[in-house]
Scaffold this motif. Structure first.
Motif, mmCIF file in Angstrom:
data_model
loop_
_atom_site.group_PDB
_atom_site.id
_atom_site.type_symbol
_atom_site.label_atom_id
_atom_site.label_comp_id
_atom_site.label_asym_id
_atom_site.label_seq_id
_atom_site.Cartn_x
_atom_site.Cartn_y
_atom_site.Cartn_z
ATOM 1 N N MET A 1 -16.926 23.164 -82.946
ATOM 2 C CA MET A 1 -18.245 23.696 -83.304
ATOM 3 C C MET A 1 -18.066 25.116 -83.850
ATOM 4 N N LYS A 2 -19.142 25.618 -84.477
ATOM 5 C CA LYS A 2 -19.112 26.986 -84.981
ATOM 6 C C LYS A 2 -19.751 27.936 -83.964
ATOM 7 N N ALA A 3 -19.191 29.143 -83.865
ATOM 8 C CA ALA A 3 -19.723 30.142 -82.933
ATOM 9 C C ALA A 3 -19.583 31.514 -83.569
ATOM 10 N N LEU A 4 -20.578 32.381 -83.313
ATOM 11 C CA LEU A 4 -20.489 33.773 -83.773
ATOM 12 C C LEU A 4 -19.865 34.580 -82.651
ATOM 13 N N GLN A 5 -18.646 35.084 -82.903
ATOM 14 C CA GLN A 5 -17.894 35.730 -81.826
ATOM 15 C C GLN A 5 -17.558 37.184 -82.130
ATOM 16 N N TYR A 6 -17.571 37.965 -81.066
ATOM 17 C CA TYR A 6 -17.004 39.314 -81.125
ATOM 18 C C TYR A 6 -15.526 39.140 -80.820
ATOM 19 N N VAL A 7 -14.668 39.488 -81.783
ATOM 20 C CA VAL A 7 -13.251 39.130 -81.680
ATOM 21 C C VAL A 7 -12.380 40.335 -81.363
ATOM 22 N N GLU A 27 -22.783 21.855 -64.117
ATOM 23 C CA GLU A 27 -23.175 22.620 -65.311
ATOM 24 C C GLU A 27 -23.970 21.753 -66.294
ATOM 25 N N VAL A 28 -24.609 22.451 -67.239
ATOM 26 C CA VAL A 28 -25.410 21.769 -68.254
ATOM 27 C C VAL A 28 -24.959 22.258 -69.629
ATOM 28 N N ARG A 29 -24.824 21.325 -70.587
ATOM 29 C CA ARG A 29 -24.566 21.756 -71.968
ATOM 30 C C ARG A 29 -25.857 21.665 -72.775
ATOM 31 N N LEU A 30 -26.141 22.731 -73.521
ATOM 32 C CA LEU A 30 -27.300 22.745 -74.411
ATOM 33 C C LEU A 30 -26.839 22.638 -75.853
ATOM 34 N N LYS A 31 -27.600 21.904 -76.665
ATOM 35 C CA LYS A 31 -27.470 22.030 -78.109
ATOM 36 C C LYS A 31 -28.418 23.165 -78.479
ATOM 37 N N VAL A 32 -27.856 24.261 -78.923
ATOM 38 C CA VAL A 32 -28.648 25.481 -79.109
ATOM 39 C C VAL A 32 -29.641 25.294 -80.266
ATOM 40 N N THR A 33 -30.904 25.645 -80.007
ATOM 41 C CA THR A 33 -31.918 25.571 -81.070
ATOM 42 C C THR A 33 -32.211 26.950 -81.660
ATOM 43 N N ALA A 34 -31.949 28.019 -80.910
ATOM 44 C CA ALA A 34 -32.125 29.377 -81.444
ATOM 45 C C ALA A 34 -31.485 30.385 -80.503
ATOM 46 N N ALA A 35 -31.067 31.522 -81.092
ATOM 47 C CA ALA A 35 -30.460 32.605 -80.298
ATOM 48 C C ALA A 35 -30.900 33.940 -80.888
ATOM 49 N N GLY A 36 -31.272 34.889 -80.034
ATOM 50 C CA GLY A 36 -31.754 36.190 -80.517
ATOM 51 C C GLY A 36 -30.662 37.248 -80.485
ATOM 52 N N ALA A 37 -30.776 38.220 -81.398
ATOM 53 C CA ALA A 37 -29.826 39.345 -81.453
ATOM 54 C C ALA A 37 -30.494 40.581 -80.861
ATOM 55 N N GLY A 123 -20.276 38.905 -71.447
ATOM 56 C CA GLY A 123 -19.206 38.661 -70.477
ATOM 57 C C GLY A 123 -18.825 37.193 -70.397
ATOM 58 N N THR A 124 -19.775 36.318 -70.728
ATOM 59 C CA THR A 124 -19.540 34.871 -70.742
ATOM 60 C C THR A 124 -19.968 34.392 -72.127
ATOM 61 N N ASP A 125 -19.383 33.279 -72.610
ATOM 62 C CA ASP A 125 -19.766 32.803 -73.945
ATOM 63 C C ASP A 125 -21.275 32.559 -74.010
ATOM 64 N N GLY A 126 -21.904 33.049 -75.090
ATOM 65 C CA GLY A 126 -23.355 33.039 -75.191
ATOM 66 C C GLY A 126 -23.912 31.985 -76.130
ATOM 67 N N ALA A 127 -25.108 32.291 -76.644
ATOM 68 C CA ALA A 127 -25.932 31.279 -77.310
ATOM 69 C C ALA A 127 -25.738 31.206 -78.823
ATOM 70 N N MET A 128 -24.971 32.123 -79.404
ATOM 71 C CA MET A 128 -24.824 32.096 -80.864
ATOM 72 C C MET A 128 -23.734 31.108 -81.254
ATOM 73 N N ALA A 129 -24.029 29.845 -81.015
ATOM 74 C CA ALA A 129 -23.077 28.766 -81.266
ATOM 75 C C ALA A 129 -23.870 27.467 -81.354
ATOM 76 N N GLU A 130 -23.194 26.410 -81.753
ATOM 77 C CA GLU A 130 -23.914 25.135 -81.826
ATOM 78 C C GLU A 130 -24.204 24.588 -80.432
ATOM 79 N N TYR A 131 -23.317 24.859 -79.491
ATOM 80 C CA TYR A 131 -23.514 24.399 -78.105
ATOM 81 C C TYR A 131 -23.191 25.535 -77.149
#
Ligand code: NAD
Ligand code: ZN
Length: 347
Positions: A1-7, A27-37, A123-131
């Motif tokens: 999947m694609k994710a917007l990451q701070y590298v 745990e639960v996996r979400l298909k992300v519908t939107a993420a705020g900056a 600190g943990t992988d966030g919402a700017m991704a497909e899942y």
């Protein structure tokens, strides 16, 4: 999947191809519908190598602590949510077991940090991704028929000002003046909440005429430039003061000079912004009887209340949409103060 990451510390975030995560037990996996900056992401990405290391956030890290999605896969043992449900992620997660957590005040859990529990995107992988993976279904608040893109920012840009304003309600009696400094993502929602929840006269301060116009559009009774004359102008055009509450969504020494100029006996000085401050507090440093607070995010039940404000049309978030591919541009505009309201990434 694609994710917007701070590298890499100091470099702009990147869209990268990463493995689609699988939900572990509980745990639960979400298909992300939107993420705020949020400006807090900008703050984190502006830290030096040394400061960032002190935060202890791993790299690469998927950004996004404002997230909504559709329940897409359930780990073993999860029963509380259903596949296909539209939900919002409650970000400031705690241990889930202590008294503050039992009350829903997971934002003030005293154990989370020691247990290594951090919010998504901080600190943990966030919402700017497909899942994305959510640790526990209790952290998922039903969105119902609320539009995901229009409302995702309520998870922070709504929840944080709501928690801040709610804590000042005893000060915001009829005839009082409330000042909002910084009418950005959080501040433009704060103005609406003050209008919806109190009878206070609402005064907004920001740094450009276009922001002042925006503040008036979302309900501020008055809006003035945030400079060394701001307190004087408010005294002349609104009333002699002091303000009942000042909500500071910037918080640096320059802005604190304005906060103090507006404050007097029994002012609630509510410092929400993450700017650096060197200032004397206590009896000799602040007006007698004033209160200085640094509220952090908000509680789980408060997020439900914020969604009710949206559902009844009393609060709307001004959103600017970006694709995941254009996520870095969303952060650039946020950093440069070019947004009106909130940038929302739609993967
Ligand atoms: P934003 O960039 O969307 O908005 C900031 C606004 O402040 C902009 O409108 C900008 O023009 C204005 N501004 C800048 N300098 C100013 C000045 N000197 N005087 C008046 N206005 C000025 O940011 P945001 O996402 O709304 O976040 C606001 C702050 O709150 C950030 O510091 C962020 O880190 C912090 N934050 C804190 C919490 C918390 O739990 N306490 C939660 C989220 C965000
Ligand atoms: Zn935030």
């Amino acid at each position: 999947m694609k994710a917007l990451q701070y590298v890499e510390v100091g470099k702009a975030p990147e869209v990268r191809e990463v493995p689609t995560p699988e939900p572990g037990p509980g745990e639960v996996r979400l298909k992300v519908t939107a993420a705020g900056a949020c400006h807090s992401d900008s703050f984190v990405m502006g830290l030096s190598e040394e400061q960032y290391t002190a935060f202890g956030y791993p790299l690469p890290m998927t950004l996004g602590h404002e997230g909504v999605g559709v329940v897409d896969a359930l780990g073993d043992g999860v029963r509380a949510v259903e596949l296909g449900e539209s939900v919002a992620v409650y970000g400031p997660q705690g241990c889930g077991r202590c008294k503050p957590c039992a009350e829903g005040s997971e934002n003030y859990c005293p154990h989370a940090a020691a247990m290594g529990i951090t919010p998504p995107g901080l600190g943990t992988d966030g919402a700017m991704a497909e899942y994305m993976i959510v640790r526990d279904p209790r952290l998922l608040i039903p969105l119902g028929d609320l539009d995901p893109v229009e409302n995702v920012a309520l998870t922070d840009a709504g929840l944080t000002p709501y928690h801040a304003v709610k804590g000042s309600m005893e000060f915001l009696v009829p005839g009082s003046v409330a000042v909002v400094i910084g009418v950005g993502g959080l501040g433009h929602v704060a103005v609406q909440m003050l209008r919806a929840m109190t009878s206070a006269t609402v005064v907004a301060l920001d740094v450009s005429e276009s922001k002042l116009e925006f503040a008036r559009e979302v309900g501020a009774h008055h809006a003035f430039l945030s400079d060394e004359n701001a307190a004087q102008r408010i005294a002349e055009e609104v009333g002699p003061g002091p303000a009942a509450a000042v909500f500071d969504f910037v918080t640096n020494d320059k802005v604190l000079d304005i906060v103090y100029a507006l404050s007097g006996p029994r002012t609630d000085m509510v410092l929400v912004g993450a700017g650096a401050v060197e200032r004397t507090v206590g009896l000799l440093g602040q007006p007698f009887g004033s209160r200085v607070r640094a509220p952090y995010w908000g509680t789980r039940p408060e997020l439900m209340e914020v969604f009710e404000l949206a559902r009844t049309g009393q609060v709307t978030v001004e959103t600017e949409r970006f694709s995941l591919h254009d996520g870095p541009e969303a952060y650039r505009k946020l950093h440069d103060g070019e947004l009106r309201g909130r940038a929302v990434v739609v993967p």
